[in-house]
Design a protein around this motif. Structure first.
Motif, PDB file in Angstrom:
ATOM      1  N   SER A 227       0.827  -1.207   0.000  1.00 53.95           N
ATOM      2  CA  SER A 227       0.000   0.000   0.000  1.00 53.95           C
ATOM      3  C   SER A 227       0.866   1.263   0.000  1.00 53.95           C
ATOM      4  O   SER A 227       0.599   2.204  -0.753  1.00 53.95           O
ATOM      5  CB  SER A 227      -0.923   0.009   1.213  1.00 53.95           C
ATOM      6  OG  SER A 227      -1.797  -1.091   1.163  1.00 53.95           O
ATOM      7  N   ILE A 228       1.908   1.293   0.821  1.00 55.43           N
ATOM      8  CA  ILE A 228       2.791   2.450   0.860  1.00 55.43           C
ATOM      9  C   ILE A 228       3.520   2.606  -0.461  1.00 55.43           C
ATOM     10  O   ILE A 228       3.668   3.723  -0.984  1.00 55.43           O
ATOM     11  CB  ILE A 228       3.796   2.319   2.024  1.00 55.43           C
ATOM     12  CG1 ILE A 228       3.075   2.343   3.362  1.00 55.43           C
ATOM     13  CG2 ILE A 228       4.857   3.412   1.972  1.00 55.43           C
ATOM     14  CD1 ILE A 228       2.289   3.606   3.633  1.00 55.43           C
ATOM     15  N   LEU A 229       3.974   1.499  -1.049  1.00 56.21           N
ATOM     16  CA  LEU A 229       4.658   1.562  -2.337  1.00 56.21           C
ATOM     17  C   LEU A 229       3.730   2.105  -3.426  1.00 56.21           C
ATOM     18  O   LEU A 229       4.150   2.909  -4.264  1.00 56.21           O
ATOM     19  CB  LEU A 229       5.170   0.171  -2.720  1.00 56.21           C
ATOM     20  CG  LEU A 229       6.046   0.085  -3.952  1.00 56.21           C
ATOM     21  CD1 LEU A 229       7.331   0.863  -3.738  1.00 56.21           C
ATOM     22  CD2 LEU A 229       6.351  -1.355  -4.266  1.00 56.21           C
ATOM     23  N   MET A 230       2.467   1.698  -3.414  1.00 54.37           N
ATOM     24  CA  MET A 230       1.521   2.210  -4.405  1.00 54.37           C
ATOM     25  C   MET A 230       1.267   3.702  -4.199  1.00 54.37           C
ATOM     26  O   MET A 230       1.175   4.455  -5.165  1.00 54.37           O
ATOM     27  CB  MET A 230       0.216   1.417  -4.356  1.00 54.37           C
ATOM     28  CG  MET A 230       0.376   0.006  -4.854  1.00 54.37           C
ATOM     29  SD  MET A 230      -1.138  -0.925  -4.788  1.00 54.37           S
ATOM     30  CE  MET A 230      -1.984  -0.264  -6.185  1.00 54.37           C
ATOM     31  N   ILE A 231       1.166   4.129  -2.956  1.00 54.43           N
ATOM     32  CA  ILE A 231       0.950   5.555  -2.689  1.00 54.43           C
ATOM     33  C   ILE A 231       2.174   6.365  -3.130  1.00 54.43           C
ATOM     34  O   ILE A 231       2.039   7.433  -3.724  1.00 54.43           O
ATOM     35  CB  ILE A 231       0.601   5.787  -1.207  1.00 54.43           C
ATOM     36  CG1 ILE A 231      -0.806   5.246  -0.937  1.00 54.43           C
ATOM     37  CG2 ILE A 231       0.685   7.255  -0.845  1.00 54.43           C
ATOM     38  CD1 ILE A 231      -1.235   5.285   0.487  1.00 54.43           C
ATOM     39  N   PHE A 232       3.398   5.845  -2.862  1.00 53.71           N
ATOM     40  CA  PHE A 232       4.599   6.520  -3.352  1.00 53.71           C
ATOM     41  C   PHE A 232       4.600   6.601  -4.867  1.00 53.71           C
ATOM     42  O   PHE A 232       4.949   7.625  -5.450  1.00 53.71           O
ATOM     43  CB  PHE A 232       5.863   5.788  -2.884  1.00 53.71           C
ATOM     44  CG  PHE A 232       6.300   6.153  -1.502  1.00 53.71           C
ATOM     45  CD1 PHE A 232       5.950   7.356  -0.922  1.00 53.71           C
ATOM     46  CD2 PHE A 232       7.078   5.272  -0.767  1.00 53.71           C
ATOM     47  CE1 PHE A 232       6.359   7.685   0.350  1.00 53.71           C
ATOM     48  CE2 PHE A 232       7.490   5.597   0.515  1.00 53.71           C
ATOM     49  CZ  PHE A 232       7.129   6.802   1.076  1.00 53.71           C
ATOM     50  N   GLY A 233       4.222   5.532  -5.522  1.00 52.73           N
ATOM     51  CA  GLY A 233       4.169   5.527  -6.982  1.00 52.73           C
ATOM     52  C   GLY A 233       3.185   6.547  -7.522  1.00 52.73           C
ATOM     53  O   GLY A 233       3.448   7.220  -8.523  1.00 52.73           O
ATOM     54  N   ILE A 234       2.072   6.677  -6.860  1.00 55.79           N
ATOM     55  CA  ILE A 234       1.065   7.659  -7.283  1.00 55.79           C
ATOM     56  C   ILE A 234       1.593   9.072  -7.087  1.00 55.79           C
ATOM     57  O   ILE A 234       1.444   9.941  -7.947  1.00 55.79           O
ATOM     58  CB  ILE A 234      -0.243   7.448  -6.492  1.00 55.79           C
ATOM     59  CG1 ILE A 234      -0.885   6.127  -6.891  1.00 55.79           C
ATOM     60  CG2 ILE A 234      -1.205   8.594  -6.718  1.00 55.79           C
ATOM     61  CD1 ILE A 234      -1.940   5.653  -5.922  1.00 55.79           C
TER      62      ILE A 234
END
Length: 172
Positions: free
Chosen positions: A72-79
């Motif tokens: 989830s954190i990785l996806m938020i960073f990617g966004i």
């Protein structure tokens, strides 16, 4: 008709099931990607709760640590690190849509016949005669026999994460 015993385990199952279903429905309903990721994290936390109910504490811990936390954190960073100023909607071509539908139907048929023809004899679903603490065995194997590969993988992942941030910042 149904023999259901209403106890704490049933209530916890109901709460986790509602959390997972609500998170999944909100995931496909939201239009903002950050809200979608948070809904997906709720589904992951509900799945971790289900693992606790099934007495698979290690899987619950990994579910929270890896999926609800890291993914989830990785996806938020990617966004956050991608450029959203020129967001044009890509038109879906009919050929792609048709091929995707044919692939999904083929996958469903393959899985249906594989499960239908599977031999499930010997799987009584009961508890094993000798129960062991799997978490303890995994921890001992990881930190006694495989310490060096474990540390090398953690360093490699850290370097890859820092490199990805550096590359993303150069393009911005």
């Amino acid at each position: 008709m149904f023999d259901i015993e209403f106890n704490g385990e049933f209530a916890a199952f109901f709460v986790f099931a509602v959390l997972m279903i609500a998170g999944a429905v909100l995931m496909v309903s939201f239009t903002k990607v950050v809200h979608m990721v948070l809904s997906m994290a709720a589904v992951f936390l509900g799945a971790a709760g289900m693992f606790v109910l099934l007495e698979a504490e290690f899987l619950a811990f990994v579910q929270v640590l890896i999926y609800a936390g890291a993914v989830s954190i990785l996806m938020i960073f990617g966004i956050m690190m991608t450029n959203h100023s020129d967001s044009r909607a890509e038109t879906i071509k009919p050929l792609k849509e048709t091929l995707a539908a044919v692939g999904a139907i083929a996958l469903f048929g393959l899985l249906f016949y594989a499960i239908r023809d599977a031999d499930f004899e010997g799987l009584d679903g009961g508890t094993p005669a000798q129960t062991t603490d799997n978490t303890l065995a995994i921890g001992q194997a990881l930190f006694h026999n495989h310490v060096l590969p474990f540390e090398l993988v953690s360093v490699l992942l850290t370097v890859a994460f820092i490199g990805a941030i550096a590359l993303a910042k150069k393009e911005a």
